[in-house]
Design an enzyme around this catalytic site. Sequence first.
Site, mmCIF file in Angstrom:
data_model
loop_
_atom_site.group_PDB
_atom_site.id
_atom_site.type_symbol
_atom_site.label_atom_id
_atom_site.label_comp_id
_atom_site.label_asym_id
_atom_site.label_seq_id
_atom_site.Cartn_x
_atom_site.Cartn_y
_atom_site.Cartn_z
ATOM 1 N N ARG A 78 86.193 20.985 21.474
ATOM 2 C CA ARG A 78 86.089 19.819 22.499
ATOM 3 C C ARG A 78 87.094 18.825 22.193
ATOM 4 O O ARG A 78 87.915 18.947 20.930
ATOM 5 C CB ARG A 78 85.061 19.161 22.313
ATOM 6 C CG ARG A 78 84.670 18.245 21.108
ATOM 7 C CD ARG A 78 83.339 17.497 21.247
ATOM 8 N NE ARG A 78 83.135 16.685 20.198
ATOM 9 C CZ ARG A 78 82.291 15.814 19.931
ATOM 10 N NH1 ARG A 78 81.494 15.598 20.808
ATOM 11 N NH2 ARG A 78 82.334 15.142 18.852
ATOM 12 N N THR A 100 88.371 -30.320 19.773
ATOM 13 C CA THR A 100 89.018 -28.978 19.989
ATOM 14 C C THR A 100 90.119 -29.179 20.645
ATOM 15 O O THR A 100 90.917 -28.137 20.344
ATOM 16 C CB THR A 100 87.700 -27.844 20.875
ATOM 17 O OG1 THR A 100 87.817 -28.170 22.260
ATOM 18 C CG2 THR A 100 86.318 -28.044 20.579
ATOM 19 N N HIS A 109 84.060 10.359 26.332
ATOM 20 C CA HIS A 109 83.965 11.772 26.634
ATOM 21 C C HIS A 109 84.676 12.308 27.640
ATOM 22 O O HIS A 109 85.308 11.849 28.630
ATOM 23 C CB HIS A 109 82.510 11.838 27.304
ATOM 24 C CG HIS A 109 81.462 11.330 26.410
ATOM 25 N ND1 HIS A 109 81.039 11.683 25.174
ATOM 26 C CD2 HIS A 109 80.601 10.187 26.441
ATOM 27 C CE1 HIS A 109 79.953 10.891 24.717
ATOM 28 N NE2 HIS A 109 79.505 9.969 25.458
ATOM 29 N N LYS A 153 88.018 -24.102 19.316
ATOM 30 C CA LYS A 153 88.771 -23.927 20.482
ATOM 31 C C LYS A 153 88.857 -22.242 20.500
ATOM 32 O O LYS A 153 89.468 -21.656 19.512
ATOM 33 C CB LYS A 153 90.024 -24.452 20.543
ATOM 34 C CG LYS A 153 90.737 -24.474 21.786
ATOM 35 C CD LYS A 153 89.938 -24.965 22.979
ATOM 36 C CE LYS A 153 90.741 -26.631 23.363
ATOM 37 N NZ LYS A 153 89.602 -27.463 24.231
ATOM 38 N N GLN A 169 80.767 10.522 13.933
ATOM 39 C CA GLN A 169 80.394 10.058 12.982
ATOM 40 C C GLN A 169 80.768 10.639 11.557
ATOM 41 O O GLN A 169 81.444 9.771 10.592
ATOM 42 C CB GLN A 169 78.693 10.376 12.532
ATOM 43 C CG GLN A 169 77.916 9.810 13.819
ATOM 44 C CD GLN A 169 77.476 10.599 15.098
ATOM 45 O OE1 GLN A 169 78.427 10.963 15.378
ATOM 46 N NE2 GLN A 169 76.634 10.226 15.657
HETATM 47 O O1 URC Z 1 80.285 13.164 17.887
HETATM 48 C C1 URC Z 1 79.222 12.925 18.476
HETATM 49 N N1 URC Z 1 78.244 12.476 18.128
HETATM 50 C C2 URC Z 1 77.243 12.217 18.808
HETATM 51 O O2 URC Z 1 76.127 11.572 18.333
HETATM 52 C C3 URC Z 1 77.000 12.604 20.085
HETATM 53 N N2 URC Z 1 76.267 12.565 21.035
HETATM 54 C C4 URC Z 1 76.569 13.314 22.107
HETATM 55 O O3 URC Z 1 75.932 13.254 23.264
HETATM 56 N N3 URC Z 1 77.874 13.663 21.924
HETATM 57 C C5 URC Z 1 78.178 13.394 20.557
HETATM 58 N N4 URC Z 1 79.186 13.444 19.805
#
Ligand code: URC
Length: 296
Positions: free
Chosen positions: A175, A57, A247, A12, A219
């Site tokens: 940013r 279930t 973004h 479930k 990353q």
């Molecule tokens: O931190 C980021 N990693 C990306 O791989 C990436 N690609 C992107 O267009 N902006 C960003 N910013």
Amino acid sequence: MGISLGPNQYGKAEVRLVTVRRTGGVHHLRDLTVSSALRGDLSATHLTGDNSAVLATDTQKNTMYAFAKQQDVGEIEDFALRLGRRFVDTQEKITGARVSVEEREWDRITVDGAPHAHSFSSSGGERRTTTVTVHPDRAWVVSGVDGLVVLKSTGSEFHGYPKDEYTTLAETDDRILATAVTARWRYEGFTGIDWAKSHREIRRTLLETFATKHSLSLQQTLYAMGEAVLLARPEVAEIRFSLPNKHHFLVDLSPFGLENHNEVFYAADRPYGLIEGTVVRDEAEEPGPAWTDAVL
Ligand SMILES: O=c1[nH]c(=O)c2[nH]c(=O)[nH]c2[nH]1
């Protein structure tokens, strides 16, 4: 031509379960969404319609409700383990149970400076999660967080990426960085773990690292958050992230004769970059099925 039944499971999904426990006049609210999935020798129902091994279930759902009544739910990990063991222990043909629980937190409303006894509000969409897999002789626990929304308005750069004929993105040394953290971590040797404390400390580590790590990419921030958790929490073997890059684009104010010094942004909801990755301890045990099954 041979045809056979492949891997299968059933259960479930997304049972909405809210409990109110009363101590004196004070109410304690829990808001859970529980899913079960059972595996085992289920070929008969698929091949002939013989349902003698199929715990309905509907019964699985009722077990969740009954267990919530008979014993305090407690930590979601313990609740999920109790349910998983029930299904495996009582059903001869069931050899594996996966139980997932997602919890939404409610905060007490403050009235005249004091927390109200039975009125609550829920602000963000953050959820605490767990997925346990129970086999007759052992169990695995994967816990996590969903929808932990964070933003920093500086301390984030992005540059040095390849430029080709399709590149339009401007490099930046300042940013906004924002994401909604979905994280899953797997526990090793989990007996005796204080689930609530572990969750609280991991969450705190994720937030502190996001805030303090100067970021050259999402990353890099992902890895830093994972590394910090593994350094701080020995009970965690591995942590996995799914991080949408929320973004925030600078609005071009030049048509209005205005300059934009990182003050006015357009927050795009889609498309978004999706940064995913795992950080693992070198000496970690092999992951169990709860890890492979846990989808982010
Ligand atoms: O931190 C980021 N990693 C990306 O791989 C990436 N690609 C992107 O267009 N902006 C960003 N910013």
